[in-house]
Design a protein around this motif. Structure first.
Motif, PDB file in Angstrom:
ATOM      1  N   MET A 152       0.849  -1.176   0.000  1.00 31.86           N
ATOM      2  CA  MET A 152       0.000   0.000   0.000  1.00 31.86           C
ATOM      3  C   MET A 152       0.892   1.237   0.000  1.00 31.86           C
ATOM      4  SD  MET A 152      -2.761   1.219   2.968  1.00 31.86           S
ATOM      5  CE  MET A 152      -3.654  -0.296   2.852  1.00 31.86           C
ATOM      6  N   LYS A 153       0.507   2.218  -0.787  1.00 32.02           N
ATOM      7  CA  LYS A 153       1.247   3.474  -0.814  1.00 32.02           C
ATOM      8  C   LYS A 153       0.882   4.319   0.401  1.00 32.02           C
ATOM      9  CE  LYS A 153       1.832   3.649  -5.758  1.00 32.02           C
ATOM     10  NZ  LYS A 153       1.660   4.437  -6.974  1.00 32.02           N
ATOM     11  N   MET A 154       1.793   5.210   0.778  1.00 30.83           N
ATOM     12  CA  MET A 154       1.600   6.022   1.980  1.00 30.83           C
ATOM     13  C   MET A 154       0.323   6.857   1.900  1.00 30.83           C
ATOM     14  SD  MET A 154       2.512   6.732   5.017  1.00 30.83           S
ATOM     15  CE  MET A 154       4.141   6.022   5.163  1.00 30.83           C
ATOM     16  N   ASN A 155       0.083   7.518   0.768  1.00 32.22           N
ATOM     17  CA  ASN A 155      -1.139   8.311   0.656  1.00 32.22           C
ATOM     18  C   ASN A 155      -2.384   7.445   0.783  1.00 32.22           C
ATOM     19  OD1 ASN A 155       0.043  10.806   0.513  1.00 32.22           O
ATOM     20  ND2 ASN A 155      -0.236  11.059  -1.679  1.00 32.22           N
ATOM     21  N   ASP A 156      -2.335   6.232   0.243  1.00 33.44           N
ATOM     22  CA  ASP A 156      -3.474   5.314   0.375  1.00 33.44           C
ATOM     23  C   ASP A 156      -3.689   4.932   1.835  1.00 33.44           C
ATOM     24  OD1 ASP A 156      -3.891   5.349  -2.377  1.00 33.44           O
ATOM     25  OD2 ASP A 156      -2.622   3.583  -2.710  1.00 33.44           O
ATOM     26  N   LYS A 180      -7.000   5.745   3.955  1.00 33.51           N
ATOM     27  CA  LYS A 180      -7.686   4.665   4.673  1.00 33.51           C
ATOM     28  C   LYS A 180      -7.916   5.043   6.130  1.00 33.51           C
ATOM     29  CE  LYS A 180      -7.216  -0.217   5.884  1.00 33.51           C
ATOM     30  NZ  LYS A 180      -6.491  -1.467   5.635  1.00 33.51           N
ATOM     31  N   ARG A 181      -6.897   5.626   6.757  1.00 35.74           N
ATOM     32  CA  ARG A 181      -7.010   5.996   8.170  1.00 35.74           C
ATOM     33  C   ARG A 181      -8.018   7.124   8.364  1.00 35.74           C
ATOM     34  NH1 ARG A 181      -7.992   4.837  12.884  1.00 35.74           N
ATOM     35  NH2 ARG A 181      -6.771   5.792  14.547  1.00 35.74           N
ATOM     36  N   ILE A 182      -8.032   8.093   7.464  1.00 33.38           N
ATOM     37  CA  ILE A 182      -9.010   9.178   7.545  1.00 33.38           C
ATOM     38  C   ILE A 182     -10.423   8.606   7.451  1.00 33.38           C
ATOM     39  CG2 ILE A 182      -9.950  11.163   6.273  1.00 33.38           C
ATOM     40  CD1 ILE A 182      -6.988  11.925   5.664  1.00 33.38           C
ATOM     41  N   THR A 201      -4.386  12.314  18.662  1.00 29.08           N
ATOM     42  CA  THR A 201      -2.996  12.704  18.478  1.00 29.08           C
ATOM     43  C   THR A 201      -2.451  12.112  17.178  1.00 29.08           C
ATOM     44  OG1 THR A 201      -2.111  10.782  19.626  1.00 29.08           O
ATOM     45  CG2 THR A 201      -2.632  12.720  20.989  1.00 29.08           C
ATOM     46  N   LEU A 202      -1.313  12.628  16.747  1.00 27.03           N
ATOM     47  CA  LEU A 202      -0.645  12.034  15.588  1.00 27.03           C
ATOM     48  C   LEU A 202      -0.290  10.578  15.860  1.00 27.03           C
ATOM     49  CD1 LEU A 202       1.725  14.888  14.379  1.00 27.03           C
ATOM     50  CD2 LEU A 202      -0.100  13.817  13.055  1.00 27.03           C
ATOM     51  N   SER A 203       0.109  10.287  17.086  1.00 24.16           N
ATOM     52  CA  SER A 203       0.437   8.902  17.446  1.00 24.16           C
ATOM     53  C   SER A 203      -0.757   7.990  17.263  1.00 24.16           C
ATOM     54  CB  SER A 203       0.926   8.820  18.893  1.00 24.16           C
ATOM     55  OG  SER A 203       2.117   9.533  19.053  1.00 24.16           O
ATOM     56  N   GLU A 204      -1.922   8.464  17.680  1.00 23.19           N
ATOM     57  CA  GLU A 204      -3.136   7.661  17.511  1.00 23.19           C
ATOM     58  C   GLU A 204      -3.479   7.497  16.031  1.00 23.19           C
ATOM     59  OE1 GLU A 204      -5.789   8.573  21.451  1.00 23.19           O
ATOM     60  OE2 GLU A 204      -5.396  10.279  20.103  1.00 23.19           O
ATOM     61  N   PHE A 205      -3.252   8.551  15.254  1.00 25.45           N
ATOM     62  CA  PHE A 205      -3.534   8.469  13.825  1.00 25.45           C
ATOM     63  C   PHE A 205      -2.674   7.397  13.170  1.00 25.45           C
ATOM     64  CE2 PHE A 205      -3.061   9.509   9.363  1.00 25.45           C
ATOM     65  CZ  PHE A 205      -4.349   9.852   8.976  1.00 25.45           C
ATOM     66  N   ASN A 231      -1.077   4.912  14.481  1.00 24.74           N
ATOM     67  CA  ASN A 231      -0.980   3.668  15.232  1.00 24.74           C
ATOM     68  C   ASN A 231      -1.728   2.529  14.526  1.00 24.74           C
ATOM     69  OD1 ASN A 231      -0.390   1.846  17.231  1.00 24.74           O
ATOM     70  ND2 ASN A 231      -2.012   2.544  18.611  1.00 24.74           N
ATOM     71  N   ARG A 232      -1.296   2.242  13.319  1.00 28.37           N
ATOM     72  CA  ARG A 232      -1.842   1.139  12.527  1.00 28.37           C
ATOM     73  C   ARG A 232      -0.680   0.434  11.856  1.00 28.37           C
ATOM     74  NH1 ARG A 232      -5.494   2.138  15.257  1.00 28.37           N
ATOM     75  NH2 ARG A 232      -7.680   2.411  14.739  1.00 28.37           N
ATOM     76  N   ASP A 233      -0.729  -0.885  11.838  1.00 33.85           N
ATOM     77  CA  ASP A 233       0.354  -1.672  11.246  1.00 33.85           C
ATOM     78  C   ASP A 233       0.588  -1.358   9.777  1.00 33.85           C
ATOM     79  OD1 ASP A 233       0.959  -2.949  13.613  1.00 33.85           O
ATOM     80  OD2 ASP A 233      -0.323  -4.676  13.201  1.00 33.85           O
ATOM     81  N   TYR A 234      -0.462  -1.013   9.049  1.00 32.92           N
ATOM     82  CA  TYR A 234      -0.275  -0.790   7.612  1.00 32.92           C
ATOM     83  C   TYR A 234       0.617   0.415   7.312  1.00 32.92           C
ATOM     84  CZ  TYR A 234      -4.607   1.992   8.340  1.00 32.92           C
ATOM     85  OH  TYR A 234      -5.580   2.849   8.790  1.00 32.92           O
ATOM     86  N   PHE A 235       0.811   1.317   8.268  1.00 29.77           N
ATOM     87  CA  PHE A 235       1.759   2.413   8.038  1.00 29.77           C
ATOM     88  C   PHE A 235       3.201   1.905   8.042  1.00 29.77           C
ATOM     89  CE2 PHE A 235      -1.800   5.173   9.418  1.00 29.77           C
ATOM     90  CZ  PHE A 235      -1.805   6.023   8.329  1.00 29.77           C
ATOM     91  N   ASN A 236       3.487   0.863   8.793  1.00 28.27           N
ATOM     92  CA  ASN A 236       4.844   0.313   8.855  1.00 28.27           C
ATOM     93  C   ASN A 236       5.279  -0.292   7.515  1.00 28.27           C
ATOM     94  OD1 ASN A 236       5.143   0.991  11.573  1.00 28.27           O
ATOM     95  ND2 ASN A 236       4.165  -0.914  12.212  1.00 28.27           N
TER      96      ASN A 236
END
Length: 78
Positions: free
Chosen positions: A1-5, A9-11, A62-66, A68-73
């Motif tokens: 998954m691309k970063m913008n995607d 998704k998180r939004i 917070t940004l941390s909460e935003f 805080n999903r594995d797919y960002f890693n």
């Protein structure tokens, strides 16, 4: 998954969790919703951290909460 995607998704997850729309959250965060809509429409290829921060402020997280999903890693560069 691309970063913008991943950001999109998180939004979408946050909007669904809070039963709110993007426009409402953005305005509460002191920003124009057009910044987020440009990301969704592909007009913005690299979202700025400050844009995400304003969205988080409007959502009351917070940004941390935003992020805080594995797919960002595993997200790749756009």
């Amino acid at each position: 998954m691309k970063m913008n995607d991943a950001i999109i998704k998180r939004i979408e997850e946050i909007c669904k969790e809070q039963n709110r729309n993007i426009c409402d959250i953005c305005l509460c965060g002191g920003m124009s919703p057009s910044s987020i809509y440009d990301l969704f429409k592909g007009r913005t290829k690299c979202s700025k951290v400050i844009t995400v921060k304003h969205f988080c402020d409007g959502a009351g997280i917070t940004l941390s909460e935003f992020f805080n999903r594995d797919y960002f890693n595993d997200a790749i560069e756009d």
